[in-house]
Enzyme design. Sequence first.
Site, short mmCIF file in Angstrom:
data_model
loop_
_atom_site.label_atom_id
_atom_site.label_comp_id
_atom_site.label_asym_id
_atom_site.label_seq_id
_atom_site.Cartn_x
_atom_site.Cartn_y
_atom_site.Cartn_z
N TYR A 56 0.86 -1.09 0.07
CA TYR A 56 0.00 -0.12 0.04
C TYR A 56 0.91 1.06 -0.01
CZ TYR A 56 -3.61 -3.39 1.51
OH TYR A 56 -4.44 -4.40 1.61
N HIS A 124 -0.27 -11.78 1.32
CA HIS A 124 -1.22 -11.03 0.57
C HIS A 124 -1.92 -11.67 -0.39
CE1 HIS A 124 -2.11 -6.57 0.04
NE2 HIS A 124 -3.15 -7.29 -0.04
N LEU A 205 -18.05 -3.01 3.17
CA LEU A 205 -19.02 -1.99 2.60
C LEU A 205 -18.92 -1.91 0.96
CD1 LEU A 205 -18.29 0.89 5.22
CD2 LEU A 205 -20.13 -0.49 5.19
#
Length: 326
Positions: A56, A124, A205
């Site tokens: 990231y 990951h 979400l």
Amino acid sequence: MQTRYLGTRRLAVSALGLGCMGMNEFYGAGDEAESVAVIHAALDGGCTFLDTADMYGPFTNERLVGQAIAGRRDEVVVATKFGNERRADGSRVGINGRPEYVRAACDASLERLGVDHIDLYYQHRVDTSVPIEETVGAMAELVAAGKVTHLGLSEAAADTIRRANAVHPITALQTEYSLWTRDPEDEILGVVRDLGIGFVAYSPLGRGFLTGRFTSVDDLPDGDFRRVNPRFQGENFQRNLDVVTQVHAIAAEMGCSPGQLAIAWLLAQGDDIVPIPGTKRLSYLQDNLGAVDVSLTPQDLARIDEVAPAGFAVGDRYADMSSISR
């Protein structure tokens, strides 16, 4: 904030975690000062399970998290990841699960985070060119060395999970799970529960889609990776929105926000599930934290399932699905 326990080794985490990815990349421009404030507010609100990864930024998100938790390390469960190898300029090298890379990546993450150990260290994405036994074997060495406490996998297939767990206990599987991504219910949830592995749900979400903030792809900021996400494209967007609008109506009747209802739904799927909604805004964090106070009855859950059944979402989760469930 309640506590939940991941895996047979029972890693204690807040029932709601905080995904930090978008503070530095993927969701448009960020503000470092506000991002640090969000992390501090999360900790103050009992949300102490922080999720980051070396890719990231790349690398900048771990540094940001490290800056934010300085002086508060004992309050935090730090989870980070390796395996999506990137260069400092942002270019991508590929998926890397080689043992020597595992060791080097861990040392680099420890330095950026400013900690002496990582609480939960994930692979990951699975490197199919390296036997999972070799990758997890190297991860287990990090546990023996005291650099890592618990091991995790992300977006791994059922057989991979079983083989990995046979080498060293896997504490958590992190995979996308939400009202519009219920794929784990087909097989993966059953496997991790059989093995006693906790489930960490990212994008609970639906990358913000379930909150009702977007009415078209034009609502997304420049540089936002959702602009090329298949579920946000053309006819897919409207078809998905038609269903989500019905979920919003249920939330309104219950007196909560659509995002709170979506997170509460996930929390109700089992005590072994920990959602990690990501945000870089204080207002969104406070809304997310309110989800833990939303109680859903069996009748509520049945009604949600009726209007938003498994598989309703149109479009793939990513533009490139080649690294998923390997």
